[in-house]
Write an enzyme that holds these catalytic residues in place. Structure first.
Site, short mmCIF file in Angstrom:
data_model
loop_
_atom_site.label_atom_id
_atom_site.label_comp_id
_atom_site.label_asym_id
_atom_site.label_seq_id
_atom_site.Cartn_x
_atom_site.Cartn_y
_atom_site.Cartn_z
N LYS A 1 14.11 22.25 -21.91
CA LYS A 1 14.05 20.95 -21.20
C LYS A 1 12.78 20.21 -21.62
O LYS A 1 12.83 19.02 -21.96
CB LYS A 1 14.02 21.18 -19.70
N ASN A 2 11.65 20.88 -21.62
CA ASN A 2 10.36 20.20 -21.84
C ASN A 2 10.08 19.87 -23.29
O ASN A 2 9.11 19.17 -23.58
CB ASN A 2 9.22 21.01 -21.22
N CYS B 1 4.19 13.84 -7.07
CA CYS B 1 5.40 14.64 -6.83
C CYS B 1 4.96 15.83 -5.97
O CYS B 1 3.79 15.95 -5.61
CB CYS B 1 6.03 15.07 -8.14
N ARG C 1 -0.64 14.10 -10.07
CA ARG C 1 -0.22 13.99 -11.47
C ARG C 1 -0.39 12.56 -12.02
O ARG C 1 0.55 11.88 -12.39
CB ARG C 1 1.23 14.46 -11.62
N ASP D 1 4.12 27.10 -15.22
CA ASP D 1 5.54 27.02 -14.90
C ASP D 1 6.17 28.39 -14.65
O ASP D 1 7.34 28.46 -14.27
CB ASP D 1 6.31 26.31 -16.02
N ARG E 1 17.54 20.63 -12.08
CA ARG E 1 16.77 19.78 -13.01
C ARG E 1 16.41 20.57 -14.26
O ARG E 1 16.27 20.01 -15.34
CB ARG E 1 15.44 19.33 -12.36
C1 EPZ Z 1 4.19 19.08 -18.40
O1 EPZ Z 1 3.87 18.20 -17.35
C2 EPZ Z 1 5.49 19.76 -17.99
N1 EPZ Z 1 6.55 18.76 -17.83
C3 EPZ Z 1 5.29 20.52 -16.69
O2 EPZ Z 1 6.51 21.22 -16.41
C4 EPZ Z 1 4.17 21.54 -16.88
O3 EPZ Z 1 3.93 22.20 -15.65
C5 EPZ Z 1 2.90 20.82 -17.35
O4 EPZ Z 1 3.18 20.09 -18.57
C6 EPZ Z 1 1.76 21.79 -17.63
O5 EPZ Z 1 2.15 22.73 -18.58
C7 EPZ Z 1 7.21 18.32 -18.94
O6 EPZ Z 1 6.92 18.71 -20.06
C8 EPZ Z 1 8.31 17.32 -18.71
P1 EPZ Z 1 -0.09 17.64 -17.92
P2 EPZ Z 1 2.70 17.07 -17.58
O7 EPZ Z 1 -0.18 16.21 -18.36
O8 EPZ Z 1 2.82 16.50 -18.93
C9 EPZ Z 1 -3.48 16.33 -14.83
C10 EPZ Z 1 8.35 21.91 -15.17
O9 EPZ Z 1 8.39 22.68 -14.21
N2 EPZ Z 1 -3.43 15.04 -15.57
O10 EPZ Z 1 -0.56 18.70 -18.84
O11 EPZ Z 1 2.74 16.15 -16.42
C11 EPZ Z 1 -2.23 16.49 -13.99
O12 EPZ Z 1 -2.42 15.87 -12.73
C12 EPZ Z 1 7.24 20.87 -15.23
O13 EPZ Z 1 9.12 21.94 -16.15
C13 EPZ Z 1 -4.33 14.03 -15.21
O14 EPZ Z 1 -5.15 14.20 -14.32
O15 EPZ Z 1 1.40 18.00 -17.49
C14 EPZ Z 1 -2.09 17.97 -13.86
O16 EPZ Z 1 -2.91 18.42 -12.78
C15 EPZ Z 1 6.40 20.85 -13.97
N3 EPZ Z 1 -4.26 12.83 -15.87
C16 EPZ Z 1 -2.63 18.49 -15.18
O17 EPZ Z 1 -3.42 17.43 -15.74
C17 EPZ Z 1 -3.35 12.60 -16.87
O18 EPZ Z 1 -3.34 11.49 -17.44
C18 EPZ Z 1 -1.53 18.89 -16.15
O19 EPZ Z 1 -0.83 17.75 -16.51
C19 EPZ Z 1 -2.46 13.64 -17.20
C20 EPZ Z 1 -2.51 14.84 -16.55
#
Ligand code: EPZ
Length: 417
Positions: free
Chosen positions: A22-23, A116, A121, A303, A395
């Site tokens: 998915k990701n 969420c 996020r 995850d 999802r």
């Molecule tokens: C991706 O989310 C995945 N989703 C998530 O999987 C996964 O948990 C996450 O990466 C971490 O591995 C998809 O790929 C669609 P991040 P993403 O940007 O891109 C903070 C699932 O269960 N952050 O690495 O949103 C954020 O708040 C989902 O399949 C900022 O502060 O992850 C979080 O605390 C859940 N500012 C942390 O970084 C930003 O601009 C990780 O976020 C971006 C992120």
């Protein structure tokens, strides 16, 4: 809304096949907007989030066809720059259309994804990096309103190795003028898959999988056919289903390197795991609680955290889980406690006192991986467990109940009255 009914206690035996990731599929589908020719993608899983992404592509002006896990996307005609709130609020990953729209149109109007269940996020790192490439960003009435002439290559260092931020910037930089360097970039396998897909379309990306990625912008990209990588989190979830039911399961089409930390943590708990040739065989055994700290890849994946919490509830001894990526990703703990689990949360750390036994109860799913954790616990609990709001599960897992039933689980889906 649907619910799952599980009669626990059946060890799982047989073989489960892992679907496409998915990701990886979500960013790759949106990256198709960078390509004016037809793109064909294989191994796309049949999930709610994929359907949402297809809707978004249609809204943005793409034509698509879909059959048995194969999707073709044509983004040749004029694209529309707006991703509306009603769609973005159902899937945060919609923010990944920012990079492609800016790179292709010089214009993007994307609803700010709200928070969420697992955390606020924000997307500040995405926006700041795109500004470094010359995009003018305005937040107006809950929308990101971005425009630019041609994006310019830049040297960008992320404060945090953000997965989505790295993916948005890979797509933006692919067609930018000059070279872009991403430092402290995310190293996740799904980020690597996106970079490899873009290179199959003629992009010039190097360093994916390391913290420094270099992208030489090109004038245009061409169509290609690309197989999306298998889903390492789905694979890990089924490995734990074998362990929590003390069964004997082969997980096939498994991305071995991408599931290395899951496999070694399961072995550290005492699970009997043998891996080779995209297959992982998991047998139960006397499991012990362990300590887990979630980290960006190649560290322990956030995850998989909820799923391991369920497993530690039935293992012997105590274990701890420190969640360092998201600020509110322990909601499954309250539901597991309804089954009799002994869990204490203190700040970003959960202490799990194992030893079970778990007894069936009615539970409420709250987010995707929490739902998977509740299913695993229900498979191990004595008696009947009912899990409501499993649209969260749908999802990210394709018909999980069918896959589990085929290897011996007593599980069925019912409509909630
Ligand atoms: C991706 O989310 C995945 N989703 C998530 O999987 C996964 O948990 C996450 O990466 C971490 O591995 C998809 O790929 C669609 P991040 P993403 O940007 O891109 C903070 C699932 O269960 N952050 O690495 O949103 C954020 O708040 C989902 O399949 C900022 O502060 O992850 C979080 O605390 C859940 N500012 C942390 O970084 C930003 O601009 C990780 O976020 C971006 C992120």
């Amino acid at each position: 809304m649907d619910k799952l009914i599980i009669e626990g206690g059946s060890p799982l035996h047989g073989e489960v096949r892992v679907n496409g990731s998915k990701n990886a599929a979500l960013p790759i589908l949106l990256a198709c907007m960078l390509v004016p020719e037809q793109v064909t993608l294989h191994s796309i899983p049949n999930l709610r989030d994929i359907a949402t992404t297809m809707n978004l592509l249609h809204l943005l002006g793409c034509e698509t066809d879909q059959s048995n896990g194969e999707i073709t996307v044509r983004a040749g005609k004029e694209l529309h720059p707006e991703a509306p709130y009603d769609l973005v609020r159902t899937m945060r990953a919609s923010v990944l259309c920012l990079g492609p729209l800016l790179a292709r149109l010089g214009r993007a109007k994307v609803a700010l994804p709200g928070g969420c269940a697992i955390g606020t996020r924000p997307v500040d790192l995405h926006l700041r990096a795109l500004e470094r490439m010359g995009a003018l960003m305005d937040i107006d009435s809950g929308y990101i309103d971005a425009r630019c002439r041609r994006l310019q290559g830049a040297h960008i260092t992320f404060d945090f190795p953000t997965v989505g931020g790295t993916e948005n910037l890979l797509m933006a930089a692919a067609l930018a003028q000059g070279e872009t360097v991403l430092e402290n970039a995310a190293r996740e396998p799904e980020v690597q898959d996106l970079a490899n897909f873009l290179n199959s379309c003629g992009a010039r990306i190097q360093g994916q999988g390391t913290s420094i990625i270099r992208i030489q912008g090109v004038e245009s990209l061409h169509g290609c056919t690309y197989p999306v990588m298998p889903d390492r989190i789905e694979a890990g979830t089924y490995m734990l289903a074998a362990a929590i039911t003390n069964g004997d399961l082969e997980v096939v089409n498994c991305p071995l390197e991408a599931t290395e930390t899951t496999i070694s943590k399961l072995q550290e708990m005492g699970g009997q795991v043998t891996a080779g040739d995209s297959r992982v065989r998991v047998r139960g055994g006397e499991l012990q609680g362990v300590d887990i700290v979630t980290q960006p890849y190649p560290g322990f994946p956030t995850d998989m955290q909820a799923q391991f919490m369920a497993l530690m509830c039935v293992a012997q001894g105590s274990g701890t889980i420190q969640e360092t990526i998201f600020e509110n990703r322990f909601m499954h703990a309250m539901e597991l406690m309804r089954l009799g689990a002994r869990i204490r949360i203190s700040g970003d750390t959960a202490v799990i006192r194992g030893g079970g036994p778990l007894r069936g109860a009615t539970l409420m799913a709250s987010d995707l991986r929490a739902s998977a954790s509740l299913v695993l616990a229900g498979l191990a609990a004595q008696g009947r467990t009912e899990i409501r709001r499993i649209y969260h599960l749908d999802r990210g897992y394709e018909r999980m109940e069918d896959k589990l039933a085929r290897v011996g689980a007593r599980i069925r889906r019912e409509q909630e009255k």
